[in-house]
Motif scaffolding. Structure first.
Motif, PDB file in Angstrom:
ATOM      1  N   LYS A   1       0.804  -1.227   0.000  1.00  0.00           N
ATOM      2  CA  LYS A   1       0.000   0.000   0.000  1.00  0.00           C
ATOM      3  C   LYS A   1       0.835   1.275   0.000  1.00  0.00           C
ATOM      4  O   LYS A   1       0.373   2.328  -0.423  1.00  0.00           O
ATOM      5  CB  LYS A   1      -0.913   0.016   1.233  1.00  0.00           C
ATOM      6  N   ASP A   2       2.050   1.208   0.551  1.00  0.00           N
ATOM      7  CA  ASP A   2       2.838   2.446   0.666  1.00  0.00           C
ATOM      8  C   ASP A   2       4.077   2.386  -0.219  1.00  0.00           C
ATOM      9  O   ASP A   2       4.316   1.408  -0.923  1.00  0.00           O
ATOM     10  CB  ASP A   2       3.229   2.695   2.123  1.00  0.00           C
ATOM     11  N   ASN A   3       4.863   3.481  -0.169  1.00  0.00           N
ATOM     12  CA  ASN A   3       6.065   3.557  -1.007  1.00  0.00           C
ATOM     13  C   ASN A   3       7.346   3.322  -0.222  1.00  0.00           C
ATOM     14  O   ASN A   3       8.448   3.503  -0.758  1.00  0.00           O
ATOM     15  CB  ASN A   3       6.150   4.946  -1.660  1.00  0.00           C
ATOM     16  N   VAL A   4       7.235   2.983   1.053  1.00  0.00           N
ATOM     17  CA  VAL A   4       8.433   2.836   1.883  1.00  0.00           C
ATOM     18  C   VAL A   4       9.104   1.483   1.596  1.00  0.00           C
ATOM     19  O   VAL A   4       8.452   0.440   1.626  1.00  0.00           O
ATOM     20  CB  VAL A   4       8.074   2.928   3.387  1.00  0.00           C
ATOM     21  N   ALA A   5      10.413   1.555   1.334  1.00  0.00           N
ATOM     22  CA  ALA A   5      11.138   0.326   1.014  1.00  0.00           C
ATOM     23  C   ALA A   5      11.250  -0.572   2.232  1.00  0.00           C
ATOM     24  O   ALA A   5      11.483  -0.102   3.349  1.00  0.00           O
ATOM     25  CB  ALA A   5      12.528   0.683   0.505  1.00  0.00           C
TER      26      ALA A   5
END
Lengths: 124, 153
Positions: free
Chosen positions: B34-38
Motif C-alpha cells: 500500500k505504501d512507497n516505503v522500502a
C-alpha cells in the motif's frame, strides 16, 4: 586456448566487469583492459591492439550493438572476436547481434563454465 | 494484475540469485503493497515499456545483500557502499532480462531502461505508474529481500 591475448571487457556495471575479470583470471588470462561503455571501448580500440572483446549490450552513450557495428566496419578490428554478454535475451536481440557479426552470445545470468565454453569456441 | 506478468519475475529472481551468487532463495506469499516505503536498505528500480508500462524494484536488507555480493565477488563485503549499489543495479538488470525472456515466450514483449539504485533505511520507492504494487518477499539464510512489480491499470 591462447590465454596470453589482450581482452577488452566492456560493461557499464563495475560488478559485471569484476565478475568477468575473476572468471578470466581463473582461466589464465592476465592481459585485461576495461571500459564502462561503448564510447570508452571505442577509444581504447583506436589506441591499443585488442585480441578479444567481451561486451554488454545495454549501456549509456554507445550500446554494445553499436560498438559491434563500429568494430565490424573498421579496418583494424573487423575480424576481432566479439562476445556479447548481456541480459538482453529476446529473439530480436540475438538476431540483430548475429546480423551485425557477433562471434558468440552469452545470456546473463551465466556460470563460469558458460563463459569458458564460449571462449573455447571463439578462440580455438 | 495478471498473475502471468508476476510469475516470470519470481522465476527470474530465483534463477539470477542462485546462478550468480550461489544463494538458495525461498519465495514467500505475494501481497498488495500500500505504501512507497522500502522494506530493505538498498533498492534497484527499473522501468519497463511494452504491452504495458511499469516498473520492478528489488530491495535488500543489508545483511542479505552483503552476503549475496560477497558470494558474487568471492570476497567478504562488510559495508553498504558504491560497489554494493552497483551490484544491486546489475542484479535488477539481470532479473528484468530473464523475466522479459520468459514473457516473450508467451507473446508479451517488453523493453527495459537502465536501472537506478537507492540506498538508506526507510527510503521511498517510486513506481512510474499508479497501478497496484505486488510485493513478493524472499528469504535466504542470510536475510530477506523483496521484489515489487507494478504495471499500469
Amino acid at each position: 586456448m591462447d590465454t596470453s591475448i589482450k581482452v577488452l571487457i566492456v560493461d557499464d556495471f563495475a560488478t559485471m566487469r569484476r565478475i568477468l575479470k575473476n572468471i578470466l583470471k581463473q582461466l589464465g588470462f592476465k592481459n585485461l583492459v576495461e571500459a564502462d561503455d561503448g564510447t570508452s571501448a571505442w577509444e581504447i580500440l583506436q589506441g591499443q591492439s585488442i585480441d578479444l572483446i567481451i561486451s554488454d549490450w545495454n549501456m549509456p552513450k554507445m550500446t554494445g550493438l553499436e560498438l559491434l557495428k563500429k568494430v565490424r566496419a573498421s579496418d583494424n578490428h573487423k575480424r576481432t572476436p566479439f562476445l556479447m554478454v548481456t541480459a538482453e535475451a529476446q529473439k530480436q536481440n540475438v538476431i540483430e547481434a548475429v546480423q551485425a557479426g557477433v562471434s558468440n552470445y552469452v545470456v546473463k545470468p551465466f556460470t563460469a563454465e558458460a563463459i569458458s565454453d564460449k571462449l573455447e569456441k571463439i578462440l580455438k | 494484475m495478471n498473475v502471468k506478468l508476476i510469475n516470470p519475475f519470481i522465476n527470474a529472481t530465483i534463477n539470477v540469485l542462485e546462478t550468480m551468487a550461489f544463494v538458495n532463495v525461498n519465495a514467500g506469499k505475494p501481497y498488495l503493497k500500500k505504501d512507497n516505503v522500502a522494506v530493505g536498505d538498498v533498492t534497484g528500480v527499473l522501468g519497463l515499456t511494452g504491452i504495458a508500462n511499469g516498473t520492478i524494484s528489488v530491495t535488500f536488507e543489508s545483511k542479505c545483500i552483503l552476503a549475496v555480493v560477497s558470494n558474487m565477488f568471492g570476497e567478504t563485503m562488510t559495508e553498504l557502499n558504491s560497489e554494493i549499489a552497483d551490484a544491486v543495479g546489475e542484479l535488477t538488470n539481470m532479473i528484468s532480462g530473464q523475466a522479459r525472456r520468459e514473457l516473450e515466450e508467451v507473446g508479451k514483449v517488453f523493453r527495459a531502461a537502465i536501472p537506478s539504485v537507492i540506498t538508506g533505511r526507510n527510503h521511498s520507492i517510486t513506481h512510474y505508474t499508479d497501478g497496484p504494487k505486488i510485493a513478493i518477499p524472499f528469504s535466504t539464510e542470510n536475510g530477506d529481500f523483496t521484489i515489487e512489480v507494478c504495471f499500469e491499470r
